[in-house]
Design a protein around this motif. Structure first.
Motif, short mmCIF file in Angstrom:
data_model
loop_
_atom_site.label_atom_id
_atom_site.label_comp_id
_atom_site.label_asym_id
_atom_site.label_seq_id
_atom_site.Cartn_x
_atom_site.Cartn_y
_atom_site.Cartn_z
N LEU A 1 0.83 -1.20 0.00
CA LEU A 1 0.00 0.00 0.00
C LEU A 1 0.86 1.25 0.00
O LEU A 1 0.63 2.19 -0.75
N GLY A 2 1.90 1.23 0.85
CA GLY A 2 2.69 2.43 1.04
C GLY A 2 3.51 2.80 -0.19
O GLY A 2 3.67 3.98 -0.51
N SER A 3 4.01 1.80 -0.90
CA SER A 3 4.85 2.11 -2.05
C SER A 3 4.03 2.35 -3.31
O SER A 3 4.55 2.75 -4.34
N GLY A 4 2.74 2.10 -3.22
CA GLY A 4 1.89 2.34 -4.38
C GLY A 4 1.92 1.22 -5.40
O GLY A 4 1.35 1.36 -6.47
N ALA A 5 2.58 0.11 -5.08
CA ALA A 5 2.69 -0.98 -6.04
C ALA A 5 1.31 -1.56 -6.36
O ALA A 5 1.00 -1.86 -7.51
N LEU A 6 0.49 -1.65 -5.33
CA LEU A 6 -0.83 -2.24 -5.52
C LEU A 6 -1.70 -1.34 -6.39
O LEU A 6 -2.43 -1.80 -7.26
N ALA A 7 -1.57 -0.01 -6.15
CA ALA A 7 -2.36 0.94 -6.94
C ALA A 7 -2.00 0.82 -8.42
O ALA A 7 -2.86 0.87 -9.29
N ARG A 8 -0.71 0.64 -8.70
CA ARG A 8 -0.27 0.57 -10.09
C ARG A 8 -0.76 -0.70 -10.77
O ARG A 8 -0.99 -0.71 -11.97
N VAL A 9 -0.92 -1.76 -9.98
CA VAL A 9 -1.45 -2.99 -10.56
C VAL A 9 -2.85 -2.76 -11.09
O VAL A 9 -3.20 -3.17 -12.20
N PHE A 10 -3.67 -2.02 -10.30
CA PHE A 10 -5.05 -1.81 -10.71
C PHE A 10 -5.15 -0.77 -11.82
O PHE A 10 -6.14 -0.72 -12.53
N GLU A 11 -4.12 0.09 -11.95
CA GLU A 11 -4.17 1.12 -12.97
C GLU A 11 -4.29 0.52 -14.36
O GLU A 11 -4.91 1.10 -15.25
N ASP A 12 -3.66 -0.64 -14.56
CA ASP A 12 -3.64 -1.23 -15.90
C ASP A 12 -5.00 -1.75 -16.32
O ASP A 12 -5.26 -1.92 -17.50
N ILE A 13 -5.86 -2.02 -15.33
CA ILE A 13 -7.17 -2.57 -15.67
C ILE A 13 -8.17 -1.43 -15.73
O ILE A 13 -8.38 -0.71 -14.75
N ASN A 14 -8.79 -1.23 -16.89
CA ASN A 14 -9.63 -0.07 -17.10
C ASN A 14 -10.83 -0.02 -16.20
O ASN A 14 -11.19 1.02 -15.67
N SER A 15 -11.46 -1.18 -16.01
CA SER A 15 -12.72 -1.18 -15.28
C SER A 15 -12.50 -0.96 -13.78
O SER A 15 -13.44 -0.71 -13.05
N LEU A 16 -11.25 -1.07 -13.34
CA LEU A 16 -11.01 -0.95 -11.90
C LEU A 16 -10.29 0.34 -11.54
O LEU A 16 -9.58 0.41 -10.55
N GLN A 17 -10.53 1.38 -12.36
CA GLN A 17 -9.85 2.65 -12.10
C GLN A 17 -10.16 3.22 -10.72
O GLN A 17 -9.31 3.79 -10.06
N PHE A 18 -11.42 3.05 -10.29
CA PHE A 18 -11.79 3.66 -9.00
C PHE A 18 -11.03 3.00 -7.85
O PHE A 18 -10.68 3.63 -6.86
N VAL A 19 -10.72 1.68 -8.00
CA VAL A 19 -9.94 1.01 -6.96
C VAL A 19 -8.55 1.62 -6.91
O VAL A 19 -8.01 1.91 -5.83
N ALA A 20 -7.96 1.84 -8.09
CA ALA A 20 -6.62 2.41 -8.15
C ALA A 20 -6.61 3.80 -7.52
O ALA A 20 -5.72 4.16 -6.75
N GLU A 21 -7.68 4.58 -7.83
CA GLU A 21 -7.80 5.93 -7.28
C GLU A 21 -7.85 5.87 -5.76
O GLU A 21 -7.15 6.61 -5.05
N PHE A 22 -8.66 4.93 -5.26
CA PHE A 22 -8.82 4.76 -3.82
C PHE A 22 -7.48 4.38 -3.17
O PHE A 22 -7.08 4.93 -2.16
N LEU A 23 -6.76 3.44 -3.83
CA LEU A 23 -5.51 2.97 -3.24
C LEU A 23 -4.44 4.06 -3.30
O LEU A 23 -3.57 4.14 -2.43
N ARG A 24 -4.53 4.93 -4.32
CA ARG A 24 -3.50 5.97 -4.43
C ARG A 24 -3.57 6.94 -3.26
O ARG A 24 -2.57 7.54 -2.89
N PHE A 25 -4.78 7.09 -2.70
CA PHE A 25 -4.93 7.97 -1.56
C PHE A 25 -4.09 7.48 -0.38
O PHE A 25 -3.60 8.26 0.43
N PHE A 26 -3.86 6.18 -0.30
CA PHE A 26 -3.12 5.62 0.82
C PHE A 26 -1.65 5.38 0.52
O PHE A 26 -0.98 4.65 1.21
N THR A 27 -1.18 5.99 -0.58
CA THR A 27 0.20 5.73 -0.97
C THR A 27 1.16 6.65 -0.24
O THR A 27 1.54 7.69 -0.72
N SER A 28 1.49 6.27 0.96
CA SER A 28 2.59 6.87 1.73
C SER A 28 2.68 6.02 2.98
O SER A 28 1.71 5.35 3.34
N THR A 29 3.84 6.01 3.59
CA THR A 29 4.01 5.09 4.71
C THR A 29 2.98 5.34 5.80
O THR A 29 2.40 4.39 6.33
N SER A 30 2.71 6.63 6.08
CA SER A 30 1.81 6.89 7.19
C SER A 30 0.37 6.55 6.81
O SER A 30 -0.36 5.97 7.62
#
Lengths: 388, 390
Positions: A328-357
């Motif tokens: 979550l912190g490194s954003g790796a998970l968000a980038r995985v979902f970025e590639d899938i078009n239908s799951l953009q909102f998941v990627a957006e949601f995960l990007r909000f949590f992309t930082s260690t804290s």
């Protein structure tokens, strides 16, 4: 996909540090029901022990690569230092507080405050004063203990000896303040750097990514610790005794197992594992008085999620927490979902949590959600209490 | 429960004069608020005002730890939430169309929606109490519903604390992240909140609030509700088997305690002039517990005394040597837990005062009774039963 794999590897690295740190905590909590808030400070002691060993080796090194071997010596030294500190803590404080977990929590927090300040300000002066106090107070008590009416005069003896030896030690320390060599702090409040041995620098190249050797070393170390713990608990006499006391303290005591000794031994073992964890974290960053604080809440979460006193649960919990925090912190998970078009909102949601804290915020939310399903961890202790 | 020591007649007359204790408590508070500024220089007075505000938080901790037996290590959350709510209101006391300065640092042009409600004072005052209460209630619901208790509860509150700290620390655009919000320059009722006259008013307000919160806690811990709290502390399983639902009580008392901490946080913030996520760090929340422990658990007055004593000791020792204070604080934890489990108030009540009485040849108070029929509680109960029958 390879990014995800590298992320998982790094997460396992974090998780294995958590795991070594949490192992000691889980063992102590499982056996004695004691929450040790000073566990992080025992890790800190291990880290400082590593720093000292490293300095000794640096002075020994004559260009023949002896320095690189310091970590081999530092591990047992860190184990011993923390184990002895833990033994003193158990015999001196915790022994009197069994069955009162909340009080133990506060007492160990007090100990952790003292330890943190101790490494900041420890110098020869303080050491001499403490040794003088111990010699006067405990020596006096030892002499008086032989008198026949010891029980009757115990209270008075403490009331007189304690302030007297405190005053003498204080005055002696104060008299020596002028000596600059004695008054110089050993470590000071600043963070100190432990140099990684040459053979652990660098990493294994994997395409555009790199797996650092130091993380691999930590993972191997964790596995070794786990094997050692498993052997100790399942194949040695004292391991058998510890397990039996964990399961039923009263019955074990009836069968002649010295439960007091078992408690002290377990606590020393758990503290020693904290020392090894401290040695391991010197490979990841610098050593400072607050180094233990960064890990303490996470290690507690490992124990809570894993289930009390269950080492297998602790392993799974530590790895899950480590991997999910890193992904979550490194954003790796968000980038995985970025590639899938239908799951953009998941990627957006995960990007909000992309930082260690923010990743910690998310992981905590997940932990709370998990505890709604399984309130006593992955592997709850089975028992016949009426409330579960 | 200790048996009540008054003969039945005294107990009855005290009940009929229910207004006596509130009057005394408020009277002492007002006297304190009026007299102290005459003696103390401005700097010390501000310090004392902060301690008094912290004593309010300690009352909340006493309610949940002393009476209900739940050791919360996360009260910094509620404290900081109350503080942030008030600080946000003060930060919005600007000419029309302006937004607080720090927003320009992060390129925010429009006020985030979270800030909008804090324009109005009534909403702010309500949210100082309500937001911490809701957060506490929600956290309590999630934790207590599963009968997570004891040390687990403490750890989870600590983890929640860390989460809130991380959240507030990381949100630069929303609430200025690590730097926090300062309040000194902003005006309240046309006076800069850092000005001496405003500070004096805050000091007096804190003192009166301590008395009010004390009375609230007194009222809560008396009677059935209070006995239920003690029952949960002493044996929750039995309380449940007796047909009560401890979960609801625990959630309620946790929410009340959180609201009290919110009030304390708001008053503390305006007297310090700054609120940062630092108030949600672990040491501060654990420190709150030690104030209560030093003063005496389950005795509300002990929480106030403990806070004032420990905080004063901290000020004097830190001025002398910061190192000494940290050693002293650690030792304080150890001493209170091992030697003085009932705190200073408990020590006076159970040991020093009986000892003094016997020194002066007075009869020690009877704690147990030679015959159950002589027990005032039993007698009172008998009286009431006869009264009912007659």
């Amino acid at each position: 996909m390879i990014e995800l794999a590298v992320g998982i590897f790094n997460g396992i690295g974090i998780g294995s540090v958590l795991l070594i740190a949490a192992l000691g905590l889980a063992i102590v909590f499982g056996l004695m029901g004691v929450i040790n808030l000073a566990h992080g400070e025992l890790m800190m002691l291990g880290a400082y022990a590593t720093f000292v060993v490293q300095n000794v080796f640096r002075d020994l090194d004559a260009g023949d690569g002896v320095f690189g071997l310091y970590i081999i010596v530092a591990l047992p030294v860190a184990f011993l230092v923390s184990a002895i500190a833990g033994l003193i803590l158990e015999r001196g404080v915790i022994r009197f507080l069994y069955g009162r977990p909340l009080e133990t929590l506060l007492a160990t927090w007090g100990v952790s405050l003292i330890l943190r300040q101790l490494v900041r300000s420890v110098n020869w002066l303080l050491t001499i004063a403490i040794l003088l106090f111990c010699a006067l107070f405990f020596g006096g008590m030892w002499l008086l203990r032989r008198r026949p009416n010891w029980e009757g005069m115990k209270g008075w003896a403490i009331a007189i000896l304690l302030p007297l030896s405190l005053a003498i030690a204080g005055v002696a320390g104060w008299a020596m303040t002028g000596n600059a060599a004695l008054a110089r702090p050993w470590f000071g409040p600043r963070n100190l750097d432990v140099r990684t041995p040459p053979w652990l620098r660098g990493g294994f190249e994997l395409g555009a990514y790199r797996l650092p050797y130091s993380r691999m070393f930590i993972i191997v170390l964790t596995i070794l610790c786990l094997v050692g713990i498993y052997w100790f608990f399942n194949r040695s006499d004292w391991g058998l005794r510890i397990r039996s006391v964990t399961q039923n303290r009263n019955m074990s005591a009836c069968l002649g197992i010295p439960t007091g000794t078992v408690d002290a031994l377990t606590f020393a073992l758990g503290s020693g594992l904290a020392g090894i964890a401290g040695c391991a974290i010197t490979l990841l960053g610098s050593v400072g008085p607050n180094v233990g604080q960064n890990y303490i809440v996470d290690t507690f979460m490992v124990v809570v999620v894993g289930g009390v006193g269950n080492i297998f649960g602790a392993i799974i919990a530590a790895l899950t927490i480590g991997v999910s925090t890193y992904l979550l912190g490194s954003g790796a998970l968000a980038r995985v979902f970025e590639d899938i078009n239908s799951l953009q909102f998941v990627a957006e949601f995960l990007r909000f949590f992309t930082s260690t804290s923010m990743a910690r915020v998310m992981v905590f939310a997940l932990i709370i959600a998990f505890l709604q399903v399984k309130p006593s961890g992955i592997f709850p202790q089975k028992g016949r209490t009426a409330e579960l | 429960m200790q048996p009540s020591k008054q003969p039945p007649s005294a107990a009855k007359s005290r009940r009929s004069k229910w207004w006596l204790e509130p009057a005394i408590a408020l009277g002492i508070a007002i006297a304190f608020a009026v007299i102290m500024p005459l003696f103390l220089p401005v700097f010390r007075l501000r310090l004392l005002g902060r301690f008094v505000a912290l004593a309010i938080a300690a009352l909340g901790i006493d309610l949940i730890w002393g009476y209900t037996g739940l050791l919360s290590l996360g009260h910094g959350i509620f404290f900081a939430l109350g503080g942030y709510a008030f600080a946000m209101h003060l930060n919005l006391q600007l000419p029309e169309g302006q937004i607080p300065n720090f927003f320009s640092l992060y390129g925010v042009d429009e006020l985030p929606w979270i800030w909008q409600p804090f324009y109005s004072l009534p909403i702010t005052l309500i949210s100082i109490v309500l937001i911490p209460a809701i957060v506490a209630g929600l956290l309590g619901y999630l934790v207590f519903r599963n009968r997570i208790k004891g040390v687990y509860f403490s750890i989870l509150t600590q983890a929640a604390l860390l989460v809130f700290f991380n959240f507030f620390n990381g949100q630069q655009e929303l609430i200025n992240g690590t730097n926090g919000l300062s309040t000194n320059r902003y005006e309240i009722f046309g006076v800069a909140s850092g000005a001496p006259e405003a500070q004096l008013a805050f000091f007096q307000l804190s003192t009166v609030m301590v008395a009010l919160v004390y009375l609230l806690c007194r009222w809560l811990t008396q009677g059935r509700f209070g006995r239920m709290l003690v029952a949960i502390r002493d044996d929750e399983v039995r309380a449940r088997f007796a047909g009560y639902d401890p979960t609801g009580f625990k959630i309620l008392v946790f929410a009340v305690s959180g609201a009290i901490a919110g009030i304390a946080g708001a008053l503390f913030t305006v007297q310090t002039g700054l609120i940062t996520p630092g108030f949600m760090e672990v040491p501060f929340s654990i420190e709150m517990v030690i104030w209560v422990a030093v003063g005496g658990r389950a005795s509300l007055i002990g929480a106030i005394i403990g806070t004032l004593l420990v905080r004063s000791a901290q000020t004097f020792l830190s001025e002398w040597s910061p190192e000494a204070w940290l050693f002293f604080q650690g030792a304080l934890f150890l001493i209170v837990v091992t030697v003085l489990p009932q705190g200073l108030y408990g020590w006076f009540r159970d040991w020093a005062i009986p000892k003094l009485r016997s020194r002066f040849g007075l009869q020690p108070r009877l704690v147990s009774y030679p015959d159950i029929d002589l027990n005032p509680d039993v007698q009172q109960e008998k009286d009431e039963l006869e009264h009912l029958d007659g």
